[in-house]
Design a protein around this motif. Sequence first.
Motif, PDB file in Angstrom:
ATOM      1  N   LYS A   6       0.802  -1.228   0.000  1.00 58.11           N
ATOM      2  CA  LYS A   6       0.000   0.000   0.000  1.00 58.11           C
ATOM      3  C   LYS A   6       0.836   1.280   0.000  1.00 58.11           C
ATOM      4  O   LYS A   6       0.306   2.365   0.135  1.00 58.11           O
ATOM      5  N   LYS A   7       2.145   1.162  -0.154  1.00 61.15           N
ATOM      6  CA  LYS A   7       2.992   2.347  -0.256  1.00 61.15           C
ATOM      7  C   LYS A   7       2.699   3.021  -1.596  1.00 61.15           C
ATOM      8  O   LYS A   7       2.716   2.386  -2.644  1.00 61.15           O
ATOM      9  N   ILE A   8       2.418   4.301  -1.541  1.00 61.47           N
ATOM     10  CA  ILE A   8       2.104   5.067  -2.745  1.00 61.47           C
ATOM     11  C   ILE A   8       3.410   5.558  -3.364  1.00 61.47           C
ATOM     12  O   ILE A   8       4.128   6.340  -2.752  1.00 61.47           O
ATOM     13  N   THR A   9       3.698   5.067  -4.553  1.00 64.53           N
ATOM     14  CA  THR A   9       4.895   5.497  -5.273  1.00 64.53           C
ATOM     15  C   THR A   9       4.544   6.400  -6.443  1.00 64.53           C
ATOM     16  O   THR A   9       5.387   7.126  -6.946  1.00 64.53           O
ATOM     17  N   GLY A  10       3.299   6.350  -6.893  1.00 62.53           N
ATOM     18  CA  GLY A  10       2.810   7.254  -7.918  1.00 62.53           C
ATOM     19  C   GLY A  10       3.204   6.898  -9.335  1.00 62.53           C
ATOM     20  O   GLY A  10       3.905   5.921  -9.593  1.00 62.53           O
ATOM     21  N   CYS A  11       2.743   7.746 -10.243  1.00 60.83           N
ATOM     22  CA  CYS A  11       2.943   7.526 -11.680  1.00 60.83           C
ATOM     23  C   CYS A  11       3.572   8.729 -12.372  1.00 60.83           C
ATOM     24  O   CYS A  11       3.695   8.738 -13.601  1.00 60.83           O
ATOM     25  N   ALA A  12       3.985   9.750 -11.626  1.00 67.24           N
ATOM     26  CA  ALA A  12       4.516  10.973 -12.235  1.00 67.24           C
ATOM     27  C   ALA A  12       5.779  10.712 -13.045  1.00 67.24           C
ATOM     28  O   ALA A  12       6.101  11.475 -13.961  1.00 67.24           O
ATOM     29  N   HIS A  13       6.472   9.636 -12.759  1.00 66.10           N
ATOM     30  CA  HIS A  13       7.709   9.311 -13.488  1.00 66.10           C
ATOM     31  C   HIS A  13       7.461   8.695 -14.866  1.00 66.10           C
ATOM     32  O   HIS A  13       8.373   8.602 -15.678  1.00 66.10           O
ATOM     33  N   LEU A  14       6.241   8.282 -15.142  1.00 60.08           N
ATOM     34  CA  LEU A  14       5.934   7.666 -16.437  1.00 60.08           C
ATOM     35  C   LEU A  14       5.999   8.707 -17.554  1.00 60.08           C
ATOM     36  O   LEU A  14       5.599   9.858 -17.363  1.00 60.08           O
ATOM     37  N   THR A  15       6.466   8.283 -18.712  1.00 56.72           N
ATOM     38  CA  THR A  15       6.503   9.182 -19.861  1.00 56.72           C
ATOM     39  C   THR A  15       5.087   9.338 -20.417  1.00 56.72           C
ATOM     40  O   THR A  15       4.200   8.531 -20.133  1.00 56.72           O
ATOM     41  N   GLN A  16       4.912  10.349 -21.254  1.00 59.59           N
ATOM     42  CA  GLN A  16       3.600  10.540 -21.882  1.00 59.59           C
ATOM     43  C   GLN A  16       3.260   9.333 -22.751  1.00 59.59           C
ATOM     44  O   GLN A  16       2.116   8.907 -22.808  1.00 59.59           O
ATOM     45  N   GLU A  17       4.249   8.750 -23.390  1.00 59.50           N
ATOM     46  CA  GLU A  17       4.024   7.557 -24.211  1.00 59.50           C
ATOM     47  C   GLU A  17       3.520   6.394 -23.362  1.00 59.50           C
ATOM     48  O   GLU A  17       2.597   5.680 -23.759  1.00 59.50           O
ATOM     49  N   GLN A  18       4.102   6.200 -22.186  1.00 55.42           N
ATOM     50  CA  GLN A  18       3.648   5.127 -21.292  1.00 55.42           C
ATOM     51  C   GLN A  18       2.234   5.398 -20.788  1.00 55.42           C
ATOM     52  O   GLN A  18       1.419   4.479 -20.691  1.00 55.42           O
ATOM     53  N   LEU A  19       1.946   6.643 -20.449  1.00 58.16           N
ATOM     54  CA  LEU A  19       0.605   6.999 -19.983  1.00 58.16           C
ATOM     55  C   LEU A  19      -0.428   6.761 -21.082  1.00 58.16           C
ATOM     56  O   LEU A  19      -1.500   6.207 -20.821  1.00 58.16           O
ATOM     57  N   ASP A  20      -0.102   7.168 -22.301  1.00 55.30           N
ATOM     58  CA  ASP A  20      -1.013   6.941 -23.424  1.00 55.30           C
ATOM     59  C   ASP A  20      -1.230   5.448 -23.645  1.00 55.30           C
ATOM     60  O   ASP A  20      -2.359   4.999 -23.869  1.00 55.30           O
ATOM     61  N   LYS A  21      -0.159   4.673 -23.582  1.00 56.87           N
ATOM     62  CA  LYS A  21      -0.257   3.230 -23.808  1.00 56.87           C
ATOM     63  C   LYS A  21      -1.121   2.580 -22.738  1.00 56.87           C
ATOM     64  O   LYS A  21      -1.921   1.689 -23.032  1.00 56.87           O
ATOM     65  N   LEU A  22      -0.979   3.037 -21.493  1.00 57.39           N
ATOM     66  CA  LEU A  22      -1.769   2.479 -20.403  1.00 57.39           C
ATOM     67  C   LEU A  22      -3.262   2.662 -20.647  1.00 57.39           C
ATOM     68  O   LEU A  22      -4.076   1.822 -20.293  1.00 57.39           O
ATOM     69  N   GLU A  23      -3.616   3.751 -21.291  1.00 53.19           N
ATOM     70  CA  GLU A  23      -5.027   4.032 -21.571  1.00 53.19           C
ATOM     71  C   GLU A  23      -5.548   3.392 -22.848  1.00 53.19           C
ATOM     72  O   GLU A  23      -6.758   3.274 -23.027  1.00 53.19           O
ATOM     73  N   THR A  24      -4.648   2.959 -23.758  1.00 58.08           N
ATOM     74  CA  THR A  24      -5.116   2.501 -25.066  1.00 58.08           C
ATOM     75  C   THR A  24      -4.657   1.105 -25.481  1.00 58.08           C
ATOM     76  O   THR A  24      -5.205   0.560 -26.437  1.00 58.08           O
ATOM     77  N   PHE A  25      -3.703   0.500 -24.797  1.00 57.48           N
ATOM     78  CA  PHE A  25      -3.136  -0.756 -25.286  1.00 57.48           C
ATOM     79  C   PHE A  25      -4.163  -1.887 -25.329  1.00 57.48           C
ATOM     80  O   PHE A  25      -3.994  -2.839 -26.084  1.00 57.48           O
ATOM     81  N   TYR A  26      -5.227  -1.775 -24.582  1.00 59.94           N
ATOM     82  CA  TYR A  26      -6.261  -2.811 -24.590  1.00 59.94           C
ATOM     83  C   TYR A  26      -6.966  -2.896 -25.943  1.00 59.94           C
ATOM     84  O   TYR A  26      -7.528  -3.936 -26.289  1.00 59.94           O
ATOM     85  N   MET A  27      -6.976  -1.842 -26.720  1.00 58.69           N
ATOM     86  CA  MET A  27      -7.730  -1.811 -27.975  1.00 58.69           C
ATOM     87  C   MET A  27      -7.300  -2.922 -28.935  1.00 58.69           C
ATOM     88  O   MET A  27      -8.139  -3.461 -29.654  1.00 58.69           O
ATOM     89  N   GLN A  28      -6.031  -3.262 -28.937  1.00 56.40           N
ATOM     90  CA  GLN A  28      -5.549  -4.349 -29.781  1.00 56.40           C
ATOM     91  C   GLN A  28      -5.480  -5.671 -29.016  1.00 56.40           C
ATOM     92  O   GLN A  28      -5.626  -6.727 -29.596  1.00 56.40           O
ATOM     93  N   ARG A  29      -5.277  -5.619 -27.715  1.00 59.51           N
ATOM     94  CA  ARG A  29      -5.027  -6.844 -26.953  1.00 59.51           C
ATOM     95  C   ARG A  29      -6.249  -7.400 -26.232  1.00 59.51           C
ATOM     96  O   ARG A  29      -6.255  -8.566 -25.842  1.00 59.51           O
ATOM     97  N   CYS A  30      -7.259  -6.569 -26.008  1.00 59.08           N
ATOM     98  CA  CYS A  30      -8.475  -7.018 -25.323  1.00 59.08           C
ATOM     99  C   CYS A  30      -9.600  -6.045 -25.703  1.00 59.08           C
ATOM    100  O   CYS A  30     -10.120  -5.313 -24.862  1.00 59.08           O
ATOM    101  N   PRO A  31      -9.980  -6.017 -26.992  1.00 59.82           N
ATOM    102  CA  PRO A  31     -10.839  -4.957 -27.505  1.00 59.82           C
ATOM    103  C   PRO A  31     -12.254  -4.901 -26.937  1.00 59.82           C
ATOM    104  O   PRO A  31     -12.909  -3.868 -27.041  1.00 59.82           O
TER     105      PRO A  31
END
Length: 180
Positions: A82-107
């Motif tokens: 439960k330690k909060i490490t956050g996501c601020a270190h992720l690149t914009q590309e990683q953030l975009d992929k996290l929101e969209t990668f399901y479209m090809q892999r689990c549509p």
Amino acid sequence: MNAPQLDLFAHLDEKGRHSAFWTPREIWLRLTEHHISQFREDNRIEFKSAKKLHWDDLIDYWSMWSNTLDGGVIIFGVEDNKKITGCAHLTQEQLDKLETFYMQRCPLAAPEVKRVPVYSLSGNNFIIAIYLPYRSVLVETNKGKAFTRRGSIKCEMSSEEKEDYKSTRHERSYEQRDCF
């Protein structure tokens, strides 16, 4: 010596319900940094580190929550302890992929994504909460695998379980969504 007592009224919502009774959708809608300590991984919620994203493993969770009654919530940027490490270190590309990668892999999954502000020792940060609603249609990965949640465990469905699922759920035709 007196044993510490559980304060059942510490985390009540506006309807007087304890957070232990919130649905996955309610967790996602109400989630703040202060709620993290109330939850443990169970049949509604899963914590994931954002230090390294394992895309092949993550897609299984999109299938799992989509096939689990009431769906579920994945929270990125929170360790198993439960330690909060956050996501601020992720690149914009990683953030975009996290929101969209399901479209090809689990549509057939239909995730809803939001960022939740948190404070860390390094300053302002955020976690990413993804709500995956139950779809009432078998949601498989692009590899033909399907998962469901039993308690706090991700379980791969056998071919017999997948057939049973299909025959007992209201199958609807879902069109793959295009991203514009």
